[in-house]
Design an enzyme around this catalytic site. Structure first.
Site, mmCIF file in Angstrom:
data_model
loop_
_atom_site.group_PDB
_atom_site.id
_atom_site.type_symbol
_atom_site.label_atom_id
_atom_site.label_comp_id
_atom_site.label_asym_id
_atom_site.label_seq_id
_atom_site.Cartn_x
_atom_site.Cartn_y
_atom_site.Cartn_z
ATOM 1 N N TYR A 134 0.921 -1.135 -0.070
ATOM 2 C CA TYR A 134 -0.030 0.070 -0.049
ATOM 3 C C TYR A 134 0.768 1.386 -0.168
ATOM 4 O O TYR A 134 1.568 1.648 1.078
ATOM 5 C CB TYR A 134 -0.786 -0.178 1.270
ATOM 6 C CG TYR A 134 -2.014 -1.246 1.216
ATOM 7 C CD1 TYR A 134 -2.452 -1.807 0.194
ATOM 8 C CD2 TYR A 134 -2.386 -1.758 2.409
ATOM 9 C CE1 TYR A 134 -2.833 -2.853 0.421
ATOM 10 C CE2 TYR A 134 -3.185 -2.791 2.638
ATOM 11 C CZ TYR A 134 -3.719 -3.391 1.315
ATOM 12 O OH TYR A 134 -4.401 -4.557 1.325
ATOM 13 N N HIS A 175 0.007 -11.935 0.758
ATOM 14 C CA HIS A 175 -0.665 -11.051 0.207
ATOM 15 C C HIS A 175 -1.044 -11.231 -1.531
ATOM 16 O O HIS A 175 -0.351 -11.350 -2.255
ATOM 17 C CB HIS A 175 -0.179 -9.788 0.204
ATOM 18 C CG HIS A 175 -1.037 -8.442 -0.117
ATOM 19 N ND1 HIS A 175 -0.538 -6.950 0.118
ATOM 20 C CD2 HIS A 175 -2.454 -8.279 -0.609
ATOM 21 C CE1 HIS A 175 -1.421 -6.324 -0.298
ATOM 22 N NE2 HIS A 175 -2.525 -7.031 -0.704
HETATM 23 P P1 NAD Z 1 -13.490 0.026 1.159
HETATM 24 O O1 NAD Z 1 -14.531 -1.059 0.511
HETATM 25 O O2 NAD Z 1 -13.197 -0.140 2.485
HETATM 26 O O3 NAD Z 1 -13.688 1.197 0.371
HETATM 27 C C1 NAD Z 1 -12.623 2.296 0.423
HETATM 28 C C2 NAD Z 1 -12.839 3.436 0.157
HETATM 29 O O4 NAD Z 1 -14.205 4.023 0.636
HETATM 30 C C3 NAD Z 1 -12.133 4.795 0.358
HETATM 31 O O5 NAD Z 1 -11.775 5.549 -0.712
HETATM 32 C C4 NAD Z 1 -12.493 5.573 1.601
HETATM 33 O O6 NAD Z 1 -12.037 6.699 1.778
HETATM 34 C C5 NAD Z 1 -13.972 5.472 1.327
HETATM 35 N N1 NAD Z 1 -14.858 5.500 2.485
HETATM 36 C C6 NAD Z 1 -14.776 4.832 3.532
HETATM 37 N N2 NAD Z 1 -15.756 5.102 4.471
HETATM 38 C C7 NAD Z 1 -16.438 6.084 3.803
HETATM 39 C C8 NAD Z 1 -17.682 7.060 4.053
HETATM 40 N N3 NAD Z 1 -18.006 6.714 5.330
HETATM 41 N N4 NAD Z 1 -18.117 7.736 3.300
HETATM 42 C C9 NAD Z 1 -17.562 7.880 2.114
HETATM 43 N N5 NAD Z 1 -16.356 7.033 1.750
HETATM 44 C C10 NAD Z 1 -15.847 6.308 2.408
HETATM 45 O O7 NAD Z 1 -12.136 -0.540 0.415
HETATM 46 P P2 NAD Z 1 -10.484 -1.058 0.650
HETATM 47 O O8 NAD Z 1 -10.053 0.137 1.563
HETATM 48 O O9 NAD Z 1 -9.852 -1.510 -0.421
HETATM 49 O O10 NAD Z 1 -10.625 -2.006 1.800
HETATM 50 C C11 NAD Z 1 -10.378 -1.980 3.050
HETATM 51 C C12 NAD Z 1 -9.245 -2.333 3.674
HETATM 52 O O11 NAD Z 1 -9.129 -3.957 3.603
HETATM 53 C C13 NAD Z 1 -7.884 -1.939 2.876
HETATM 54 O O12 NAD Z 1 -7.807 -0.792 3.250
HETATM 55 C C14 NAD Z 1 -7.091 -2.839 3.319
HETATM 56 O O13 NAD Z 1 -6.426 -2.727 4.483
HETATM 57 C C15 NAD Z 1 -7.809 -4.201 3.262
HETATM 58 N N6 NAD Z 1 -7.736 -5.097 1.785
HETATM 59 C C16 NAD Z 1 -6.993 -6.145 1.843
HETATM 60 C C17 NAD Z 1 -6.813 -6.619 0.509
HETATM 61 C C18 NAD Z 1 -6.183 -7.970 0.343
HETATM 62 O O14 NAD Z 1 -5.128 -8.244 1.474
HETATM 63 N N7 NAD Z 1 -5.968 -8.403 -0.709
HETATM 64 C C19 NAD Z 1 -7.684 -6.395 -0.576
HETATM 65 C C20 NAD Z 1 -8.372 -5.132 -0.346
HETATM 66 C C21 NAD Z 1 -8.513 -4.513 0.967
#
Ligand code: NAD
Length: 312
Positions: free
Chosen positions: A56, A119
């Site tokens: 990230y 990952h």
């Molecule tokens: P998410 O579905 O959580 O969406 C994140 C987006 O939504 C960001 O732009 C954020 O600013 C926005 N957001 C969050 N809350 C909001 C609100 N209340 N109002 C408006 N916008 C809002 O997607 P993500 O961040 O990809 O997933 C969450 C976490 O999971 C990641 O940060 C990561 O740590 C993890 N993740 C891991 C993997 C992996 O291991 N392969 C893959 C995807 C995500």
């Protein structure tokens, strides 16, 4: 804050977990000071699970999260990953994983991880994950550098096949259980539940699609899925409901997922998403959402992401 047990690890994790990928500017530039305040706010409001990865922001998110958690290490369950270092940069060799954990520990300003995950395992052979990556991570666990280990990825069948072939403590799946798609439960949940493997659901907002701001440019979903997301957001707005609230409440209601990880780079988003925990989803609105997306035949991921080549 409500806490749930993460499979057989016994870890008690907050129902809403903090996803730190936006701290690496993966969803656009963020203000580092605001990101730090968001981390503090999350911790103050009872969020105890923090997920990050070297990938990230190509180490930026780990550095920022490590700085923000200074002085709070003993209050949090800290998870990072190994094996993915760039968009097309993968290395799950034993030597790289050993180097990787030491680099992550330094950036995160700690001497142990609670959770260490391989990952995005679909980008290399299943054989390498089973025979090299996971055994190396187990060795690091025995050496005291990580308390629990697991795997992450998009391909549910592959996550299952790997977990069948080699024991893991935790599986993290993303964008497979939210308002637009629920195939997590068809392909993975029954197996991990039976095995007592901890299950983490990431991206409840479908990586931004289920928010008013919409997805980042790199989002891999088809135009049809993006359109469906926009329609869901508009429907919610017309009912005076924030789409992210409905989407989170839907995800929180999952009976086996221990923590749902949302990316939250601002205090406002942390506050909104924690507040969403205190209500259940409006069932009538959920039914309307289901009707709205029903005509879209393929809400899965026909998106050029690799199908795994070889089953382990
Ligand atoms: P998410 O579905 O959580 O969406 C994140 C987006 O939504 C960001 O732009 C954020 O600013 C926005 N957001 C969050 N809350 C909001 C609100 N209340 N109002 C408006 N916008 C809002 O997607 P993500 O961040 O990809 O997933 C969450 C976490 O999971 C990641 O940060 C990561 O740590 C993890 N993740 C891991 C993997 C992996 O291991 N392969 C893959 C995807 C995500």
């Amino acid at each position: 804050m409500e806490y749930r047990t993460l499979g057989r690890t016994g870890l008690r994790v907050s129902k809403l977990g903090y996803g730190a990928s936006p701290l690496g500017d993966e969803f656009g530039a963020t203000d580092p000071a605001e990101g730090e305040r968001a981390v503090h706010c999350a911790s103050d409001l009872g969020i105890n699970y923090f997920d990050v990865a070297p990938y990230y922001g190509r180490t930026l998110a780990e550095n920022r999260l490590g700085a923000a958690l200074e002085g709070r290490r003993d209050k949090v369950i800290l998870a990072t990953k190994c094996g993915r270092y760039d968009v097309n940069g993968f290395d799950f060799s034993a030597a790289r994983i050993r180097r990787s954990i030491d680099e992550s520990l330094a950036r995160l300003r700690t001497d142990y991880l609670d959770v260490f995950l391989a990952h995005d395992i679909e980008f290399v052979t299943g054989k390498q994950i089973v025979e090299e990556a996971v055994p190396t991570m187990r060795a690091l666990q025995r050496e005291g550098k990580a308390r629990y280990i697991g795997i992450t990825g998009l391909q549910l069948n592959l996550l299952r096949r790997v977990a069948e072939a080699v024991p893991v403590d935790i599986v993290l799946s993303y964008s497979r259980y939210n308002l637009l798609i629920t195939d997590l439960d068809d392909l993975l949940t029954p197996f991990v539940k039976e095995q007592g493997i901890g299950l983490i659901n990431a991206s409840p907002l479908h990586m931004g699609i289920l928010t008013a701001g919409g997805p980042p440019p790199w989002h891999p979903a088809s135009e049809e899925v993006r359109k469906a997301g926009r329609a869901v957001v508009e429907l919610c707005e017309s009912r005076g409901v924030r789409a992210s609230d409905l989407a989170l409440q839907f995800a929180f209601a999952h009976p086996y997922v221990a923590t749902t990880l949302a990316g939250m780079p601002t205090v406002e988003q942390v506050r909104q998403n924690v507040a969403a925990l205190s209500a259940v989803a409006d069932q009538a609105l959920l039914a309307e959402v289901r009707d709205l997306i029903a005509p879209i035949k393929d809400r899965s991921w026909p998106t050029g992401l690799p199908e795994n080549q070889d089953a382990p």
